[in-house]
Motif scaffolding. Structure first.
Motif, short mmCIF file in Angstrom:
data_model
loop_
_atom_site.label_atom_id
_atom_site.label_comp_id
_atom_site.label_asym_id
_atom_site.label_seq_id
_atom_site.Cartn_x
_atom_site.Cartn_y
_atom_site.Cartn_z
N UNK A 114 0.82 -1.21 0.00
CA UNK A 114 0.00 0.00 0.00
C UNK A 114 0.85 1.25 0.00
N UNK A 115 1.99 1.23 0.68
CA UNK A 115 2.87 2.40 0.65
C UNK A 115 3.35 2.69 -0.76
N UNK A 116 3.65 1.63 -1.52
CA UNK A 116 4.20 1.82 -2.86
C UNK A 116 3.14 2.04 -3.93
N UNK A 117 1.94 1.45 -3.75
CA UNK A 117 1.00 1.39 -4.87
C UNK A 117 -0.38 1.97 -4.60
N UNK A 118 -0.71 2.26 -3.34
CA UNK A 118 -2.03 2.82 -3.06
C UNK A 118 -1.99 4.32 -3.29
N UNK A 119 -2.93 4.87 -4.10
CA UNK A 119 -2.89 6.31 -4.43
C UNK A 119 -3.01 7.19 -3.18
N UNK A 120 -2.06 8.11 -3.04
CA UNK A 120 -2.09 9.13 -1.98
C UNK A 120 -2.13 8.53 -0.58
N UNK A 160 -19.56 -5.04 10.30
CA UNK A 160 -19.43 -4.88 11.74
C UNK A 160 -18.13 -4.17 12.12
N UNK A 161 -17.06 -4.44 11.38
CA UNK A 161 -15.80 -3.75 11.63
C UNK A 161 -15.92 -2.25 11.36
N UNK A 162 -16.47 -1.90 10.20
CA UNK A 162 -16.60 -0.50 9.83
C UNK A 162 -17.53 0.23 10.79
N UNK A 163 -18.59 -0.44 11.20
CA UNK A 163 -19.53 0.16 12.15
C UNK A 163 -18.86 0.40 13.50
N UNK A 164 -18.11 -0.58 13.98
CA UNK A 164 -17.43 -0.44 15.27
C UNK A 164 -16.35 0.62 15.23
N UNK A 165 -15.65 0.71 14.10
CA UNK A 165 -14.60 1.73 13.96
C UNK A 165 -15.18 3.12 13.72
N UNK A 166 -16.45 3.19 13.33
CA UNK A 166 -17.14 4.44 13.04
C UNK A 166 -16.41 5.24 11.95
N UNK A 167 -15.97 4.55 10.91
CA UNK A 167 -15.20 5.18 9.83
C UNK A 167 -16.13 5.92 8.87
N UNK A 168 -15.57 6.95 8.24
CA UNK A 168 -16.35 7.78 7.31
C UNK A 168 -16.17 7.35 5.86
N UNK A 169 -14.93 6.97 5.51
CA UNK A 169 -14.63 6.61 4.13
C UNK A 169 -14.16 5.16 4.06
N UNK A 170 -14.58 4.49 3.00
CA UNK A 170 -14.17 3.11 2.78
C UNK A 170 -13.50 3.03 1.42
N UNK A 171 -12.29 2.50 1.42
CA UNK A 171 -11.54 2.31 0.18
C UNK A 171 -11.43 0.82 -0.08
N UNK A 172 -11.69 0.40 -1.31
CA UNK A 172 -11.58 -1.00 -1.69
C UNK A 172 -10.42 -1.14 -2.66
N UNK A 173 -9.48 -2.02 -2.34
CA UNK A 173 -8.26 -2.16 -3.14
C UNK A 173 -8.06 -3.62 -3.53
N UNK A 174 -7.49 -3.84 -4.71
CA UNK A 174 -7.18 -5.21 -5.12
C UNK A 174 -5.72 -5.58 -4.86
#
Length: 508
Positions: free
Chosen positions: A119-125, A275-289
């Motif tokens: 992710x450090x090398x290839x995930x945008x921004x 359930x993870x996203x709900x418990x973390x109360x995150x605002x943005x979700x990124x899906x990566x391959x």
């Protein structure tokens, strides 16, 4: 071409491969062969003979492709899930005898380390995103790895054994007997998430969640061709959750273009992530391959000097060790003093010990975590430190290196190995000698703060023909440190052939 290399990852449901030009970090070829290893492991604990046959066929096809491209160098690793099989070592030997492939094991911490590199090398921004609290969720068939970042830096990593295939195999009997399967499945997942949520730092809001991993094939249709990631929001993920929890297997197969054999994992996957996203109360979700294969490619490219890793891998390992020390309430002032003295001794005695950068890092990690066993028993803490370290996740260390750190911690106190190191027979002679040298240095460093009062403010190290002399400038009397070193320094003398002595003067 010398810059092109092959990669093979044996996962729980597929054998992945790629041919990559490391100089430019460009993939020449990439693919996967379905091999139901995880279904065997989670159902029967063993990989079945017919599954081994399927794996052999896949590997032979991959090797033929490597030959077609003229690729002679490759790395092959088995996922942690693969090595969970009771007969994993037998299967490794069978694969070697039938294909010539030697499969290297991966610890959960290593897998997490490689994914972080990807992710450090290839995930945008990515560096911009992790300025806010961010959790990287890698979901494979057998487990979920959560890696947290805050203020632009690595925070911690945790592994949960609740991958969707594992959950499905465990809960398959329940599905056939209860009418409210979704509710029961949710309760089961929540019970497994409870300890993880309890250990989260309370002062951090994890704004972003990045989803990746081999079990996210159902989301691949959401990622545009030619791109590696897609951004959605909580509402978009809520829609997916509502759709999946009310859908039939046939609908899921048609809608997400999945084979029927995989539809049973869709509900556990989506429910787990919801359930993870709900418990973390995150605002943005990124899906990566991005996945483990990408991380291996980045790691090898950086190792060969074709690119920078994008982050300091040693820093991630050190932070992981500090997290472990904090979890077991190690005295931070004594810990930091021991680390400082250890590295000082290592650097100034380099001609005496002859070790390199990686051994220095192992000493730093051992000095950081050697007292974790005090949480259980202060009198024999070194015994407990060994098994705690062995059972914990230390990012970026191989299983052998983690064993070495645990053994160094074991022998940093009054206990010591046999003179001939025969009690470390499971490690080769070079590693046994390294353990002895690093344990000897750690014993000395630990002695220099025997009072736990950080009396020594500066230290001069001198190697003389007949001894190693430590001259300390202190803010108080150092008689306890001198007496402790006289006892614990005997092992140093046995290892390096020179006695070590502490002299000190108190500042006026």
């Amino acid at each position: 071409m010398a810059s092109e290399q092959g990669f093979i990852v044996i996962g729980a449901q597929n054998i992945f491969f790629s041919i990559t030009n490391l100089r430019h970090l460009e993939e020449v070829e990439r693919g996967q062969y379905p091999v139901p290893i995880g279904e065997d492991i989670f159902a029967t604990k063993e990989i079945q003979p017919e599954t081994v046959d399927t794996a052999v066929d896949a590997l032979q096809a991959i090797f033929q492709l490597f030959r077609d491209y003229g690729v002679h160098h490759y790395d092959a690793v088995g996922s942690y899930s693969f090595f969970e099989a009771a007969n994993a070592q037998f299967v490794v030997d069978q694969l070697y005898s039938r294909t010539g492939l030697m499969v290297a094991p991966q610890t959960l911490a290593q897998e997490s380390f490689y994914r972080t590199q990807a992710v450090f090398a290839r995930f945008p921004h990515f560096k911009e995103i992790i300025k806010d609290g961010t959790v990287l969720i890698d979901i494979s068939s057998g487990s979920v790895e959560l890696t947290a970042f805050r203020n632009g830096k690595f925070g911690f990593s945790r592994n949960l054994s609740i991958g969707p295939l594992r959950v499905f195999e465990v809960m398959s009997d329940v599905q056939a007997t209860v009418p409210n399967y979704v509710d029961v499945l949710r309760d089961y997942i929540d019970s497994r998430l409870l300890d993880f949520m309890r250990l989260l730092p309370r002062d951090v809001h994890y704004t972003n969640v990045i989803l990746m991993g081999s079990a996210l094939s159902l989301f691949e249709r959401l990622i545009p061709v030619g791109e590696a990631t897609v951004e959605t929001d909580r509402e978009g993920f809520d829609l997916i959750y509502n759709e999946v929890t009310h859908a039939s297997d046939q609908y899921l197969s048609d809608e997400y273009d999945l084979p029927m054999s995989q539809t049973s994992q869709v509900l556990p996957t989506v429910l787990l992530l919801y359930r993870l996203i709900k418990n973390l109360n995150s605002d943005k979700v990124w899906i990566s391959n991005l996945n483990l294969l990408d991380g291996l490619e980045v790691d090898r490219a950086a190792d060969k000097g074709f690119m920078h890793a994008g982050f300091d891998p040693d820093e991630e390992i050190v932070v992981s060790a500090q997290n472990l020390a904090e979890r077991y309430r190690v005295d931070p002032k004594h810990r930091d003093a021991t680390v400082q003295f250890s590295l000082q001794l290592f650097d100034r005695l380099k001609k005496l010990h002859g070790m390199g950068k990686r051994e220095r890092l192992l000493l730093q990690i051992a000095a950081t975590v050697n007292d974790v066993g005090s949480y259980i028993d202060t009198h024999h803490h070194f015994i407990h430190s060994e098994y705690i370290i062995q059972a914990s996740e230390l990012m970026g260390l191989t299983s052998t290196e983690q064993k070495m750190v645990a053994t160094i911690a074991r022998y940093h106190s009054s206990d010591q190995p046999q003179t001939d190191l025969s009690d470390l027979a499971e490690l080769n002679s070079a590693r046994r000698l390294t353990i002895a040298k690093l344990a000897a240095l750690l014993r000395v460093a630990d002695s220099l703060d025997a009072s736990r009062q950080q009396k020594i403010e500066s230290l001069r190290v001198s190697v003389k023909p007949d001894e190693v002399l430590l001259t300390a400038t202190a803010n108080d009397d150092v008689e306890l440190e001198r007496w402790t070193l006289a006892r614990k320094g005997r092992f140093f003398a046995a290892v390096f052939g020179l006695p070590i002595e502490l002299k000190g003067r108190t500042q006026a």
